[in-house]
Design an enzyme around this catalytic site. Structure first.
Site, mmCIF file in Angstrom:
data_model
loop_
_atom_site.group_PDB
_atom_site.id
_atom_site.type_symbol
_atom_site.label_atom_id
_atom_site.label_comp_id
_atom_site.label_asym_id
_atom_site.label_seq_id
_atom_site.Cartn_x
_atom_site.Cartn_y
_atom_site.Cartn_z
ATOM 1 N N ARG A 58 14.171 60.139 38.221
ATOM 2 C CA ARG A 58 13.882 59.405 36.983
ATOM 3 C C ARG A 58 12.643 59.910 36.255
ATOM 4 N NH1 ARG A 58 14.996 53.766 39.738
ATOM 5 N NH2 ARG A 58 13.488 54.746 41.099
ATOM 6 N N ASP A 194 20.159 62.290 60.595
ATOM 7 C CA ASP A 194 19.178 61.658 61.474
ATOM 8 C C ASP A 194 18.259 62.806 61.866
ATOM 9 O OD1 ASP A 194 17.719 60.919 63.739
ATOM 10 O OD2 ASP A 194 19.181 59.373 64.218
ATOM 11 N N HIS A 195 17.032 62.796 61.372
ATOM 12 C CA HIS A 195 16.213 64.005 61.548
ATOM 13 C C HIS A 195 15.911 64.303 63.017
ATOM 14 C CE1 HIS A 195 12.741 61.236 61.653
ATOM 15 N NE2 HIS A 195 12.055 62.221 62.184
ATOM 16 N N GLU A 233 4.686 55.678 68.699
ATOM 17 C CA GLU A 233 3.976 56.195 67.526
ATOM 18 C C GLU A 233 2.588 55.574 67.453
ATOM 19 O OE1 GLU A 233 6.513 57.080 63.918
ATOM 20 O OE2 GLU A 233 7.273 55.135 64.554
ATOM 21 N N ASP A 252 14.862 50.451 62.222
ATOM 22 C CA ASP A 252 14.132 51.637 61.783
ATOM 23 C C ASP A 252 14.219 52.779 62.800
ATOM 24 O OD1 ASP A 252 12.338 52.926 59.884
ATOM 25 O OD2 ASP A 252 10.793 52.762 61.431
ATOM 26 N N HIS A 257 17.509 56.965 65.852
ATOM 27 C CA HIS A 257 16.883 57.962 66.723
ATOM 28 C C HIS A 257 17.080 57.663 68.221
ATOM 29 C CE1 HIS A 257 15.329 58.911 62.885
ATOM 30 N NE2 HIS A 257 14.232 58.181 62.914
#
Ligand code: BG6
Length: 510
Positions: A58, A194-195, A233, A252, A257
């Site tokens: 945008r 999914d990285h 994390e 999340d 993952h």
């Protein structure tokens, strides 16, 4: 361009000339991950002979402004920026920007015209890859508009769409999104990212298991006591409070993952490296997972939030965008069972959370004790059964804990660690970033490392059942943990109930 010896994607063929359109190109993902990854691929000659990357969003940006922003991202986050890959101007000549309003049908017709012009000008075939890197509510409308503008049809060798996570917020919404996408694209055109699957060390779980003879005979309930999957994390939710408070750690991190790590660890060997066969095996695992219900929702699940007692550290409920009485967990631990012959009765302990002591992703295979111990052991260090740990990040590699004789008189044993680390063997910069691999595979048409529609849905079935359990009378209480620690005491209690404890193999615990 330079070809660095430190690259190990190099046995792969180059994709056909193509156009990549990134929707949401003015956002963080394009800046931090996508364009840096594409730049590295071009450095090592893995992008097509000719290609065009069109950022679509945008914001009102000129081509030059877009290029300047992407250059900054590449310098900050690219694996091979600087000397290893100097020719920015050449790469930038493939970058374009196209402004568009996501819900305006006319803008997609303009986009179609624009792509044709670019392709004609550069003599490119109409091979197109669309990347949805926008807020998830826009996925379905964008796909619909692409369809209406004729952009989903294959006019060259391929037309594909990559869909970022989160894919739905529960089973019903994921199903609906799958249906909406399938009205426009065939399943074989859809690449759900999914990285974690792009991480080398995650792929290495399969190589380790299926390219070595010695593991598979013992990879089952007869030899394995339990499995632990930890994705810890140190970061807090930062600026993502608004999204996170709706999502929580199960949506999340677990739905995608952790479930991917679980399926790769537990699946049967596929008969070939083939997207359908591989994903069939993963789906079988997900179908066999028994989500905790009834009493087990209390005994086999833990949910917690970070909260600083003295106010010096972060407290989740005080994060911007988070409700002051939020019940959303930032940490969860689960004890899951897989109802099949290989894994019957073997607990899989999964945990993940934010604001913890260390960033660490590891899969630990805890083998059983030897049936009969002949030797004395060091009183201070009891005999530990064999333990195999996949260190997925940081310091990627693996550890195998085993017993050895303590030198000297007698036959005392001690646990020692045999280790392998990618950096030591292949070099510091050898590991490609996840998005390099995934973008390349999507251009090549290899969907092995992308989630299939049914895979996503079976995974949501597990998460939905737990989330529903957490709404009911048997729900475990929400506990709290101090930021910078290893998580809530309740997670230790869950394992201690069966005499077990969480392992930390890949990082120092001090
Ligand atoms: C994302 C989650 O999918 O994965 C984030 O939305 C999380 O909350 C991130 O921080 C972790 O990824 P990595 O690669 O740093 O382990």
């Amino acid at each position: 361009m330079n070809t660095s010896p430190a690259i190990h994607l190099d046995q792969i063929r180059r994709p056909s000339p193509a156009t990549l359109v990134i929707f949401g190109a003015s956002g963080d993902l394009a800046y931090r991950k996508l364009v840096p990854a594409l730049h590295t691929l071009s450095c090592v000659d893995l992008l097509p002979e000719d290609f065009v990357i069109v950022g679509a969003a945008r914001s009102n940006l000129s081509h030059e402004q877009f290029r300047a922003r992407m250059q900054e991202g590449v310098q900050k986050f690219g694996r091979l920026s600087g000397d290893a890959c100097g020719d920015w101007d050449e790469f930038a000549s493939h970058l374009y920007y196209h402004r568009l309003t996501y819900d305006k049908a006319d803008d997609y017709r303009d986009l179609a015209r624009y792509l044709q012009e670019l392709e004609d000008e550069r003599g490119l075939p109409r091979n197109r890859l669309f990347y949805l890197s926008t807020p998830p509510t826009l996925y379905a409308p964008i796909v619909q508009h692409l369809g209406q503008a004729g952009l989903s049809q294959t006019q060259g060798e391929f037309t594909r769409v990559i869909v970022e996570k989160p894919f739905g917020t529960d089973l019903a919404s994921a199903r609906q999104l799958n249906q909406e996408i399938h009205q426009v694209f065939r399943e074989d055109q859809v690449y759900r990212i999914d990285h974690y699957l792009g991480k080398e060390t995650v792929q290495n779980i399969m190589v380790f298991r299926f390219a070595n003879l010695i593991w598979e005979p013992i990879w089952n309930r007869r030899y394995i006591d339990h499995v632990q999957i930890s994705v810890l994390e140190t970061v807090d939710v930062g600026r993502r409070g608004g999204y996170y408070d709706q999502a929580g750690v199960l949506r999340d991190m677990f739905q995608n993952h952790l479930m991917q790590l679980l399926t790769l660890t537990a699946m049967e060997p596929p008969t070939a490296w083939d997207a359908t066969l591989l994903r069939d095996e993963k789906v079988k695992v997900l179908r066999a997972v028994r989500p905790p219900q009834g009493n087990a929702i209390r005994t086999n699940t833990v949910r917690a939030q970070y909260r600083s007692q003295d106010g010096r550290g972060p407290t989740y409920r005080k994060e911007p965008g988070v409700a002051p009485d939020s019940q959303t967990p930032t940490y969860a631990a689960l004890e899951l069972y897989i109802d099949n012959w290989r894994w019957q009765g073997v607990p899989f302990y999964l945990r993940s959370g934010k604001c913890l002591a260390k960033k660490m992703t590891e899969v630990v295979i805890q083998f059983k004790e030897v049936p009969h111990m002949l030797f004395d052991h060091d009183e201070q260090r009891p005999v530990a059964p064999n333990q195999l740990s996949f260190c997925l990040q940081p310091d990627e590699g693996f550890h195998l804990g085993f017993q050895t004789k303590v030198p000297g008189a007698g036959m005392r044993t001690r646990t020692v660690d045999m280790t392998f680390h990618f950096a030591g063997t292949f070099g510091e910069k050898a590991l490609p970033q996840a998005y390099e691999r995934l973008l390349l595979d999507a251009l090549l048409g290899d969907a092995s490392l992308f989630a299939r529609a049914d895979e996503i849905e079976y995974s949501w079935r597990i998460i939905d059942t737990i989330l529903q359990g957490w709404e009911g009378d048997d729900a475990p209480p929400l506990s709290f943990y101090e930021p910078g620690t290893w998580g809530p005491a309740a997670a230790d209690v869950m394992l201690a109930a069966s005499g077990r404890a969480w392992a930390v193999s890949c990082v120092d615990t001090d």
